[in-house]
Design an enzyme around this catalytic site. Structure first.
Site, PDB file in Angstrom:
ATOM      1  CG  ASN A  41      -1.751  -1.233   1.378  1.00 24.81           C
ATOM      2  OD1 ASN A  41      -1.499  -2.045   2.254  1.00 24.81           O
ATOM      3  ND2 ASN A  41      -2.731  -1.403   0.512  1.00 24.81           N
ATOM      4  CG  HIS A  69      -3.822  -3.401  -2.661  1.00 25.74           C
ATOM      5  ND1 HIS A  69      -4.900  -2.893  -3.351  1.00 25.74           N
ATOM      6  CD2 HIS A  69      -4.253  -3.613  -1.395  1.00 25.74           C
ATOM      7  CE1 HIS A  69      -5.938  -2.797  -2.536  1.00 25.74           C
ATOM      8  NE2 HIS A  69      -5.570  -3.229  -1.337  1.00 25.74           N
ATOM      9  CG  HIS A 179      -4.120  -2.416   6.626  1.00 22.09           C
ATOM     10  ND1 HIS A 179      -4.192  -1.262   5.862  1.00 22.09           N
ATOM     11  CD2 HIS A 179      -3.515  -3.344   5.843  1.00 22.09           C
ATOM     12  CE1 HIS A 179      -3.650  -1.493   4.661  1.00 22.09           C
ATOM     13  NE2 HIS A 179      -3.248  -2.752   4.636  1.00 22.09           N
TER      14      HIS A 179
HETATM   15 FE   LIG Z   1      -3.768  -6.637   1.211  1.00 23.63          FE
HETATM   16 FE   LIG Z   2      -2.553  -3.872   2.933  1.00 27.61          FE
END
Ligand SMILES: [Fe+2]
Ligand SMILES: [Fe+2]
Length: 260
Positions: A41, A69, A179
């Site tokens: 991220n 991601h 997270h």
């Molecule tokens: Fe992720």
């Molecule tokens: Fe993440």
């Protein structure tokens, strides 16, 4: 005895900045030998690019891992192959560019790291993380003294199951992606350090790193909107793992939080 720091998902500029500011000092203060960080991220909350990966590596991170991601930044698929300190999840299709593991060596001790994506509530074209991990361990055990497995997954059940599946065969199974750091850091009976999620490195006055108002509004009306990366209460969240140099088992694991 060796020490390894595994830094959870770096989110946006706040995450990158706190890594640059604190990792060199953390390395010194805690006598850390190896630093691994998830950078999925790093670019405004979604993906990473070559310049950002380089700045994270320059800050004293030895290896950058990625997650779901991985391909969010356009052009990264052409850059990742040249980045020696970066690997993509191992259970993506073989045709995906990038390394599927990294080996870092310090003081004559080699640590291999790879990531597997979970498949529960994550919709990527990924192979079975359990069988992929088995395959990777067979391949890496002759090349490395210790193996660190990152499970990048949504479901705590899938993460715990992988921890038990690999107990005694790797030094640590560490979770990322949600997270939120979990309060379950422990060494499993056969010597594998485990933690469901090491947490996020970025702004905690947020929802998973994004602007609170935008995310709350989305839940209220369902309308799409931009989720900017938040800015306040920036922290590093990481797992600090002590590795026994002879047996490569984990001696200790604890959550390490650094605030600005
Ligand atoms: Fe992720
Ligand atoms: Fe993440």
């Amino acid at each position: 005895m060796l020490k390894l720091l595994f830094i959870g998902d770096i989110v946006g500029r706040p995450g990158r900045d706190i890594v640059s500011e604190h990792v060199p000092k953390l390395r010194r203060e805690h006598s850390i030998d190896f630093v691994i960080a998830n950078g999925e991220n790093a670019a405004a909350g979604a993906g990473i690019n070559g310049a950002m990966a380089k700045s994270i590596l320059d800050a004293g991170v030895d290896a950058i891992t990625l997650g779901d991601h991985v391909w969010d930044q356009r052009g990264w698929e052409n850059e990742i192959g040249q980045m020696e300190g970066v690997c993509r999840p191992a259970n993506l299709p073989k045709s995906n560019p990038g390394r599927d593991h990294l080996i870092i060596e310090k003081r004559g001790f080699r640590v291999a790291v790879f990531t597997v994506l979970g498949r529960t509530y994550l919709n990527l074209k990924a192979d079975c993380p359990f069988l992929c991990a088995d395959r990777m361990i067979e391949q890496l055990k002759a090349q490395a003294d210790a193996i660190i497995v990152e499970i990048h997954a949504e479901a705590t059940s899938e993460k715990q199951a992988l921890g038990w599946h690999l107990d005694g065969r790797v030094t640590a199974v560490l979770g990322t992606h949600t997270h939120v750091p979990t309060a379950d850091a422990r060494v499993l009976p056969k010597g594998t350090a485990f933690m469901c999620d090491v947490g996020m490195t970025g702004p905690y006055q947020s929802v998973l790193g994004r602007d609170v108002n935008a995310v709350v509004a989305r839940f209220l009306d369902g309308m799409p909107r931009r989720f900017e990366v938040a800015t306040e209460d920036v922290r590093i969240s990481a797992a600090l793992v002590q590795i026994g140099a002879s047996k490569a088992n984990a001696e200790k694991i604890e959550l390490l939080t650094v605030r600005r």
